[in-house]
Design a protein around this motif. Structure first.
Motif, PDB file in Angstrom:
ATOM      1  N   VAL A 434       0.838  -1.205   0.000  1.00 28.39           N
ATOM      2  CA  VAL A 434       0.000   0.000   0.000  1.00 28.39           C
ATOM      3  C   VAL A 434       0.873   1.255   0.000  1.00 28.39           C
ATOM      4  CG1 VAL A 434      -1.645   1.327   1.369  1.00 28.39           C
ATOM      5  CG2 VAL A 434      -1.954  -1.131   1.088  1.00 28.39           C
ATOM      6  N   MET A 435       1.939   1.226   0.811  1.00 28.29           N
ATOM      7  CA  MET A 435       2.825   2.384   0.844  1.00 28.29           C
ATOM      8  C   MET A 435       3.483   2.599  -0.521  1.00 28.29           C
ATOM      9  SD  MET A 435       4.604   1.879   4.585  1.00 28.29           S
ATOM     10  CE  MET A 435       5.740   3.222   4.276  1.00 28.29           C
ATOM     11  N   GLN A 436       3.883   1.481  -1.136  1.00 31.52           N
ATOM     12  CA  GLN A 436       4.476   1.603  -2.462  1.00 31.52           C
ATOM     13  C   GLN A 436       3.459   2.158  -3.454  1.00 31.52           C
ATOM     14  OE1 GLN A 436       7.468   1.310  -3.158  1.00 31.52           O
ATOM     15  NE2 GLN A 436       7.820   0.682  -5.254  1.00 31.52           N
ATOM     16  N   ARG A 615      19.529  -2.032  -0.868  1.00 34.83           N
ATOM     17  CA  ARG A 615      18.930  -2.953  -1.850  1.00 34.83           C
ATOM     18  C   ARG A 615      17.430  -3.095  -1.630  1.00 34.83           C
ATOM     19  NH1 ARG A 615      17.048  -7.735  -2.649  1.00 34.83           N
ATOM     20  NH2 ARG A 615      17.074  -8.157  -0.419  1.00 34.83           N
ATOM     21  N   ARG A 616      17.017  -3.097  -0.361  1.00 37.85           N
ATOM     22  CA  ARG A 616      15.594  -3.272  -0.065  1.00 37.85           C
ATOM     23  C   ARG A 616      14.784  -2.037  -0.442  1.00 37.85           C
ATOM     24  NH1 ARG A 616      12.998  -1.818   4.410  1.00 37.85           N
ATOM     25  NH2 ARG A 616      14.961  -1.415   5.469  1.00 37.85           N
ATOM     26  N   ARG A 617      15.386  -0.845  -0.343  1.00 38.65           N
ATOM     27  CA  ARG A 617      14.625   0.387  -0.559  1.00 38.65           C
ATOM     28  C   ARG A 617      14.867   1.038  -1.911  1.00 38.65           C
ATOM     29  NH1 ARG A 617      15.267   4.751   3.837  1.00 38.65           N
ATOM     30  NH2 ARG A 617      13.520   5.529   2.599  1.00 38.65           N
ATOM     31  N   PHE A 622      11.718   8.411  -5.049  1.00 34.28           N
ATOM     32  CA  PHE A 622      12.434   9.486  -4.365  1.00 34.28           C
ATOM     33  C   PHE A 622      13.538   8.982  -3.445  1.00 34.28           C
ATOM     34  CE2 PHE A 622       7.928  10.897  -4.749  1.00 34.28           C
ATOM     35  CZ  PHE A 622       8.113  11.736  -5.833  1.00 34.28           C
ATOM     36  N   PHE A 623      13.774   7.682  -3.372  1.00 31.61           N
ATOM     37  CA  PHE A 623      14.901   7.188  -2.577  1.00 31.61           C
ATOM     38  C   PHE A 623      16.141   7.186  -3.463  1.00 31.61           C
ATOM     39  CE2 PHE A 623      17.760   3.803  -1.267  1.00 31.61           C
ATOM     40  CZ  PHE A 623      17.959   4.147   0.052  1.00 31.61           C
ATOM     41  N   ILE A 651      17.290  -8.316  -7.729  1.00 36.70           N
ATOM     42  CA  ILE A 651      18.494  -7.502  -7.507  1.00 36.70           C
ATOM     43  C   ILE A 651      19.511  -8.326  -6.737  1.00 36.70           C
ATOM     44  CG2 ILE A 651      19.417  -5.360  -6.545  1.00 36.70           C
ATOM     45  CD1 ILE A 651      16.561  -4.239  -6.651  1.00 36.70           C
ATOM     46  N   GLU A 652      20.684  -8.482  -7.318  1.00 33.11           N
ATOM     47  CA  GLU A 652      21.792  -9.144  -6.625  1.00 33.11           C
ATOM     48  C   GLU A 652      22.900  -8.113  -6.436  1.00 33.11           C
ATOM     49  OE1 GLU A 652      23.094 -12.504  -8.808  1.00 33.11           O
ATOM     50  OE2 GLU A 652      21.226 -13.644  -8.557  1.00 33.11           O
TER      51      GLU A 652
END
Length: 813
Positions: A434-436, A615-617, A622-623, A651-652
């Motif tokens: 939802v935030m995404q 990697r997670r964010r 905007f990050f 993503i690796e």
């Protein structure tokens, strides 16, 4: 010192001590009196002598006759205790002395007044020489203390003799009298010692009289009688208390064991771990010979062995009660247990049912089955057994019942924890989604506001580029290649702007999807981004080595080529930024290993890499880790493309080990036919009079130039109200426009009002709306009334010609 002496010696010592103290005090008083008296007598005697000398020497001092004064002093020879003497004149000088050969400095330098002084070893006496009330001098006499010392020694010996005689007499009297006092006390002590050693309270002390010690003996014997009676009663109580204490100790040990098990299970959150702790502890601490826990299935009315003790493994194999084995419930103790009752069977050999008989074949005799009960529902059974018959006490059965309650509660909490953890994970994933979605929605809403300006800005470039490619056959191959690249980049920008408002929405799979060949697309991406990975790094002295690894015969995928190309360009830009010191940039495609597998596209770098948090964010809008150089939108747009295409992104990355961005695209079941993108040539229109309404001068000029090249007459208006006025004036003047092309977003009077007013003035005049929100209006079925055609900015000449042809072709009747 007297505390630990026997009573006989203690009495004797007290008598002697008292006698000795009395004698010492008496002797001390006598000696003190005698000494004081003797000292006063000495002072008085020598003072008298000094006065006589003073009286006899006054004339000698008056006439300064030293010889007469010396003769007076010589009379002192009769007293051998006088050491020396002298007469001082009135000035304090020695006038005459005794003995005559004594040195002047042996006498005091300044004579004191009348009086005497006791020194440690002599007595000094001063007496004034007075004549007619006039002091002529002072007589000084010094005597030793031998008389006093001799008297001291005499008194000392006398006192010692008296004390020695007194002590001897007192000792004799103490020996004679102590037996009368000490014997009753000693008898009591001996009786008490015998009772203490033998613990025999039937003994009694002998009474020797009716005095206080006799009364004490009677009281002591009476006390012994009471103690004897109480001792008999106490011995019986001790036996009972010993049994009760043993039971209490056993109960306390079980409570401690229950506490330890409860604490151990409370620290665990999974059923198997809880069950193993309980079983292992029972095997070691209770102990039991066999222990297992079974879960109850109410639907099948059966038990399933879930946990077996380590020490019970061999017996479990023999009894076929290994993990996951089933136990049927018949009308025996187990049926009562699953109904919520604790079951104790002292000897299972006497019970003719299958499960007890199975235990009996393994050598087990005593059985306790405890229900695991939560909220009045039995979900399992704790089974404990021993080889000896009737070997479980009532306290142990109660302990197992309490333990089963704690185990059931811990198991229930573990199940709740697992459910809550799953719900929390689901909620967190939902919240992240939802935030995404909200971030993407915010991005889309923000981007929608600037889409119009971007489309207006690139529309002239698009029109002129397409016009040059179409109308200028003399262009050099290099110039035509440049213009083709510019046209492709403009198309990609236009597609990006069109998607920015839709960034947060899932695009329908069939919308604008065409077959895409990824290998040629990779080559285009390398060409479009060449300046970024080649020219710009080389200006800084940095070399980035490009590499492609393309799988042959790669199947086509369905999608939007411009979106995929733009996403790959963004990935290339990020890879270049991640290699500030240079490195290797690799674009790779991989064919499916088998049917149903996806096509893979990888963009790899050998740069700085990302930590786990980055990697997670990194896909969040905007990050950015680039500071002011980054917007945080590149990977977010890549993620939007991936979602719209139903693809996956992986993503690796690791710090210092580079990054690989892997896109997985689904391969359609059947390969689509190639889309030629070539439609029928639009009908060539004759010269038409066209009104163009837009607030962007550059766009008006580019439309005028390109449409006039096609032979049309163009009239332009720079605002909505101006366009309405121009259209009304031309219509009233007999020079109507064949078609009106208007923008949507304009100040004061927008395109909707222009179209409405045009249709009011001339209902048959077609209106084409050219706007940066064209795709949104069509997709959302929000085409304004009175608008015949909607074109998206930047326009393509082919689409513009098709729209004009469609609006101006004759209507069928």
């Amino acid at each position: 010192m007297l505390r630990n002496l026997p009573i006989r010696r203690k009495l004797m010592a007290v008598n002697l001590l008292i006698s000795g103290v009395v004698l010492v005090l008496a002797c001390a008083a006598f000696i003190t009196y005698e000494v004081v008296t003797l000292r006063k007598g000495m002072v008085q005697g020598y003072t008298t002598r000094a006065s006589i000398i003073a009286a006899n020497s006054s004339a000698a001092l008056a006439f300064a006759n030293e010889a007469d004064a010396t003769d007076v002093l010589s009379a002192l020879k009769t007293d051998p205790r006088i050491v020396k003497a002298c007469i001082y004149d009135k000035d304090g000088h020695v006038f005459a002395k005794y003995p005559a050969n004594a040195a002047d400095d042996s006498f005091p330098k300044s004579p004191a007044g009348e009086g005497y002084h006791y020194e440690p070893s002599y007595l000094s006496v001063y007496y004034p020489v007075i004549q007619n009330d006039r002091t002529l001098g002072i007589v000084y006499v010094q005597s030793d203390l031998t008389a006093l010392t001799d008297r001291y020694y005499a008194y000392g010996w006398l006192s010692a003799l008296i004390m020695a005689g007194s002590i001897i007499i007192a000792s004799i009297l103490s020996v004679l009298l102590r037996k009368q006092i000490a014997r009753p006390i000693l008898t009591l002590a001996e009786t008490a010692g015998a009772i203490t050693q033998k613990s025999d309270f039937s003994l009694r002390a002998t009474k020797y009289g009716n005095d206080e010690l006799g009364l004490l003996t009677d009281a002591f014997n009476k006390l012994l009688g009471s103690i004897e009676e109480r001792d008999k009663a106490l011995r019986g109580e001790i036996v009972e208390r010993k049994g009760a204490e043993d039971k209490a100790q056993a109960q306390l040990a079980r409570l401690e064991l229950l506490h330890r098990i409860t604490r151990a299970t409370g620290e665990r959150q999974d059923l198997q771990s809880i069950f193993q702790v309980v079983i292992r502890t029972l095997e070691e601490q209770l102990p039991v010979d066999f222990c297992c826990i079974c879960l109850y299935d109410q639907a099948t009315n059966s038990l399933t062995v879930t946990g077996v003790g380590v020490r019970s493994q061999a017996l479990a194999m023999e009894l076929a009660l290994t993990k996951q084995s089933h136990v049927e419930i018949d009308q025996n103790g187990l049926s009562r247990c699953v109904n919520g009752h604790l079951v104790y069977e002292p000897d299972v050999q006497k019970i003719n049912f299958r499960f007890p008989q199975r235990l009996a074949r393994g050598g087990l005799r005593a059985l306790v089955a405890s229900p695991l009960l939560v909220e009045s529902q039995v979900f399992g059974v704790l089974i404990s057994a021993r080889r000896a018959a009737d070997s479980f006490s009532s306290g142990e059965c109660e302990f197992l019942r309490q333990l089963s309650e704690h185990v059931a509660l811990a198991a229930h909490q573990a199940q709740l924890y697992e459910a809550l953890q799953k719900a929390y994970n689901d909620l967190r994933q939902t919240q992240q989604a939802v935030m995404q979605q909200e971030r993407l929605k915010a991005l889309g809403q923000m981007a929608s506001g600037i889409a119009h300006d971007i489309n207006n800005a690139i529309s002239p470039v698009a029109l002129y580029t397409e016009s040059l490619l179409e109308k200028e056959p003399q262009l050099s191959p290099r110039a035509r290649d440049y213009l083709t690249t510019i046209q492709r980049a403009i198309d990609d920008v236009a597609q990006t702007v069109a998607r920015m408002r839709e960034f947060y929405r899932q695009r329908e799979p069939q919308l604008m999807s065409r077959p895409v060949q990824l290998n040629p697309l990779i080559q285009q991406v390398m060409d479009l981004s060449r300046a970024r990975w080649s020219d710009m790094p080389q200006q800084r002295g940095v070399f980035i080595k490009p590499a492609t690894d393309l799988a042959p015969e790669l199947p086509a995928i369905m999608g939007m080529e411009s979106e995929i190309r733009e996403a790959l360009v963004n990935l290339v830009f990020n890879a270049v930024d991640a290699m500030p010191e240079g490195g290797t940039l690799t674009l790779r495609t991989k064919a499916p290993a088998s049917a149903g597998q996806p096509v893979l596209v990888e963009v790899s770098d050998t740069g700085v890499g990302m930590d786990e948090d980055t990697r997670r964010r990194c896909l969040e809008p905007f990050f950015t880790t680039k500071g002011e150089r980054g917007t945080g939108l590149g990977l977010a747009m890549v993620y939007g493309m991936v979602r719209r295409h139903g693809a996956e992104i992986e993503i690796e990355s690791a710090p210092g080990k580079g990054t690989t961005m892997r896109l997985s695209f689904t391969v359609p079941a059947t390969q689509p036919a190639a889309d030629s993108k070539v439609g029928p040539t639009p009908t060539v229109l004759l010269r038409q009079r066209i009104l163009v309404v837009d607030d962007d001068p550059l766009l008006i000029k580019s439309l005028r130039d390109t449409l006039e090249t096609d032979g049309h007459q163009i009239v332009a208006a720079g605002a909505g109200q101006e366009g309405i006025d121009v259209f009304r004036k031309a219509h009233e003047g007999g020079e109507p426009f064949a078609v009106v092309i208007t923008d949507l977003g304009m100040p004061y009077v927008d395109g909707r009002q222009v179209a409405s007013e045009v249709k009011r003035i001339s209902p048959t005049t077609p209106v084409i709306m050219l706007t940066g929100w064209g795709q949104r209006l069509v997709a959302e079925d929000d085409v304004p009334p009175h608008v015949d055609q909607v074109l998206n900015k930047p326009p393509k000449l082919r689409d513009l010609r098709e729209a004009l042809a469609k609006c101006l072709q004759p209507k069928k009747t």
